[in-house]
Design a protein around this motif. Structure first.
Motif, short mmCIF file in Angstrom:
data_model
loop_
_atom_site.label_atom_id
_atom_site.label_comp_id
_atom_site.label_asym_id
_atom_site.label_seq_id
_atom_site.Cartn_x
_atom_site.Cartn_y
_atom_site.Cartn_z
N GLY A 129 0.80 -1.22 0.00
CA GLY A 129 0.00 0.00 0.00
C GLY A 129 0.84 1.27 0.00
O GLY A 129 0.62 2.18 -0.80
N ASN A 130 1.84 1.33 0.87
CA ASN A 130 2.65 2.54 0.98
C ASN A 130 3.59 2.73 -0.21
O ASN A 130 3.83 3.87 -0.63
N LEU A 131 4.12 1.65 -0.76
CA LEU A 131 4.98 1.78 -1.94
C LEU A 131 4.18 2.27 -3.15
O LEU A 131 4.67 3.07 -3.96
N LEU A 132 2.93 1.82 -3.27
CA LEU A 132 2.10 2.28 -4.37
C LEU A 132 1.72 3.75 -4.20
O LEU A 132 1.65 4.50 -5.18
N VAL A 133 1.49 4.17 -2.97
CA VAL A 133 1.20 5.58 -2.71
C VAL A 133 2.38 6.45 -3.13
O VAL A 133 2.20 7.57 -3.64
N GLN A 134 3.61 5.93 -2.95
CA GLN A 134 4.80 6.70 -3.33
C GLN A 134 5.03 6.73 -4.84
O GLN A 134 5.89 7.47 -5.32
N GLY A 135 4.29 5.91 -5.59
CA GLY A 135 4.34 6.02 -7.04
C GLY A 135 5.04 4.89 -7.78
O GLY A 135 5.29 5.02 -8.98
N LEU A 136 5.35 3.78 -7.11
CA LEU A 136 6.00 2.67 -7.81
C LEU A 136 5.03 1.97 -8.75
O LEU A 136 3.82 2.01 -8.57
N ASP A 137 5.60 1.28 -9.75
CA ASP A 137 4.82 0.52 -10.70
C ASP A 137 4.05 -0.59 -9.99
O ASP A 137 4.65 -1.39 -9.25
N PRO A 138 2.72 -0.69 -10.17
CA PRO A 138 1.92 -1.68 -9.42
C PRO A 138 2.36 -3.13 -9.62
O PRO A 138 2.49 -3.89 -8.67
N GLY A 160 -2.52 -16.15 -9.25
CA GLY A 160 -2.43 -14.78 -8.80
C GLY A 160 -1.28 -14.03 -9.44
O GLY A 160 -1.41 -12.85 -9.82
N ALA A 161 -0.13 -14.67 -9.59
CA ALA A 161 1.03 -14.03 -10.23
C ALA A 161 0.74 -13.71 -11.69
O ALA A 161 1.16 -12.66 -12.20
N PHE A 162 0.02 -14.59 -12.38
CA PHE A 162 -0.33 -14.34 -13.78
C PHE A 162 -1.26 -13.14 -13.91
O PHE A 162 -1.09 -12.30 -14.80
N ILE A 163 -2.22 -13.01 -12.98
CA ILE A 163 -3.13 -11.87 -13.00
C ILE A 163 -2.37 -10.57 -12.78
O ILE A 163 -2.62 -9.56 -13.45
N ALA A 164 -1.40 -10.59 -11.85
CA ALA A 164 -0.61 -9.38 -11.58
C ALA A 164 0.17 -8.94 -12.82
O ALA A 164 0.36 -7.75 -13.04
N ARG A 165 0.61 -9.90 -13.61
CA ARG A 165 1.39 -9.56 -14.80
C ARG A 165 0.51 -8.97 -15.90
O ARG A 165 0.93 -8.06 -16.63
N THR A 166 -0.71 -9.47 -16.05
CA THR A 166 -1.53 -9.12 -17.20
C THR A 166 -2.50 -7.97 -16.96
O THR A 166 -2.93 -7.33 -17.93
N ALA A 167 -2.84 -7.68 -15.70
CA ALA A 167 -3.83 -6.63 -15.43
C ALA A 167 -3.24 -5.24 -15.68
O ALA A 167 -2.04 -5.02 -15.53
N LYS A 168 -4.08 -4.29 -16.05
CA LYS A 168 -3.65 -2.92 -16.29
C LYS A 168 -3.29 -2.23 -14.97
O LYS A 168 -3.95 -2.46 -13.96
N LEU A 172 -6.09 -0.45 -13.06
CA LEU A 172 -7.03 -1.41 -12.49
C LEU A 172 -6.45 -2.04 -11.23
O LEU A 172 -7.15 -2.22 -10.23
N LEU A 173 -5.15 -2.39 -11.28
CA LEU A 173 -4.49 -2.95 -10.11
C LEU A 173 -4.54 -1.99 -8.93
O LEU A 173 -4.82 -2.39 -7.80
N LEU A 174 -4.27 -0.71 -9.19
CA LEU A 174 -4.31 0.29 -8.11
C LEU A 174 -5.69 0.34 -7.49
O LEU A 174 -5.84 0.35 -6.26
N ALA A 175 -6.72 0.40 -8.32
CA ALA A 175 -8.09 0.49 -7.81
C ALA A 175 -8.46 -0.76 -7.02
O ALA A 175 -9.09 -0.67 -5.95
N LEU A 176 -8.07 -1.93 -7.51
CA LEU A 176 -8.40 -3.18 -6.82
C LEU A 176 -7.64 -3.30 -5.50
O LEU A 176 -8.21 -3.72 -4.48
N VAL A 177 -6.36 -2.93 -5.50
CA VAL A 177 -5.57 -2.95 -4.26
C VAL A 177 -6.22 -2.03 -3.23
O VAL A 177 -6.39 -2.40 -2.06
#
Length: 255
Positions: free
Chosen positions: A163-172, A221-229, A232-237
């Protein structure tokens, strides 16, 4: 014993289903296995230390499979991995020791409120504006705090660190894969600490079921993380983080 086998398989199935669902969310979004699984075990009447020990025992295996899967899909930033895995392992050992000695539940609602706010912010970012990756400035302290809260609270590594790394702007995608991979080393250290303090009391029908379901779901789960936009990942997280945190606050207030 043969007559007991159908009953044993039947009793395993609900935990297999929960383990599969929890790890599917965790592998794809970088969080929630510990929170979902620990909530289930606590609802069955297990003491907090036993529930956390059981979940971390399971996660030692599920995060191992998840780490291999994320590495295969090139979801891991290995430089970031080292920056969070080492302090995370130290924090996890500290948290496991504290949980076996004292009740650290008093601070939980404050942590959950903070994580709920982080989740709502991530939902807004995912829906309102494009994702523009940039380097994170605060990393090692997140690993330390995330490992500590994960062990002491039965779940927290993904919500705090991802959560905090994504807030700082890293690639999801890379953030989720890296945090999941580092989690293997954190959970292995935490599990070893719990076993050293409590023995093998963590192994129950529930933990076996969670283990089976979690291992099956990890590669998906790892496959979904690779293929999702990324958006969308940010919103779902954010949705998962805010929902689980608010539910945790509700449970705390209801007890």
């Amino acid at each position: 014993m043969p007559h007991d086998l159908p009953f044993l398989l039947l009793s395993l199935m609900p935990f297999v289903a929960v383990g599969f669902a929890a790890q599917l969310v965790d592998g794809a979004l970088g969080m929630a296995f510990g929170v979902i699984s620990t909530t289930l075990l606590l609802s069955l009447g297990l003491p907090p230390a036993a529930a956390s020990a059981g979940v971390h025992t399971v996660e030692t295996f599920t995060t191992g499979v998840s780490a291999i899967s994320h590495s295969f899909h090139r979801n891991v930033d290995w430089r970031l991995f080292l920056r969070i895995a080492i302090p995370g392992t130290v924090g996890g050992v500290m948290g496991a020791y504290v949980l076996t000695k004292v009740d650290a539940a008093a601070a939980r609602p404050f942590v959950l409120a903070y994580l709920a706010a982080i989740g709502l912010f991530l939902v807004w970012r995912g829906l309102a504006r494009p994702v523009e990756p940039k380097p994170a400035k605060v990393v090692e302290p997140l690993g330390l705090v995330g490992g500590f809260l994960d062990a002491a609270g039965g779940g927290g590594w993904g919500p705090v660190v991802t959560g905090n790394l994504l807030v700082q702007g890293l690639d999801p995608r890379r953030t989720i894969g890296t945090v999941n991979t580092a989690e293997f080393f954190v959970t292995a250290a935490v599990s070893a600490t719990f076993i050293a303090s409590m023995g093998l009391a963590a192994f129950t029908v529930a933990t076996v079921g969670l283990l089976i379901g979690g291992v099956i779901a990890a590669p998906v789960g790892a496959f979904i993380a690779r293929t999702a936009k990324p958006r969308l990942l940010l919103a779902l997280v954010g949705t998962v983080l805010s929902t689980t945190s608010l539910f945790g606050i509700y449970r705390f207030m209801a007890t």
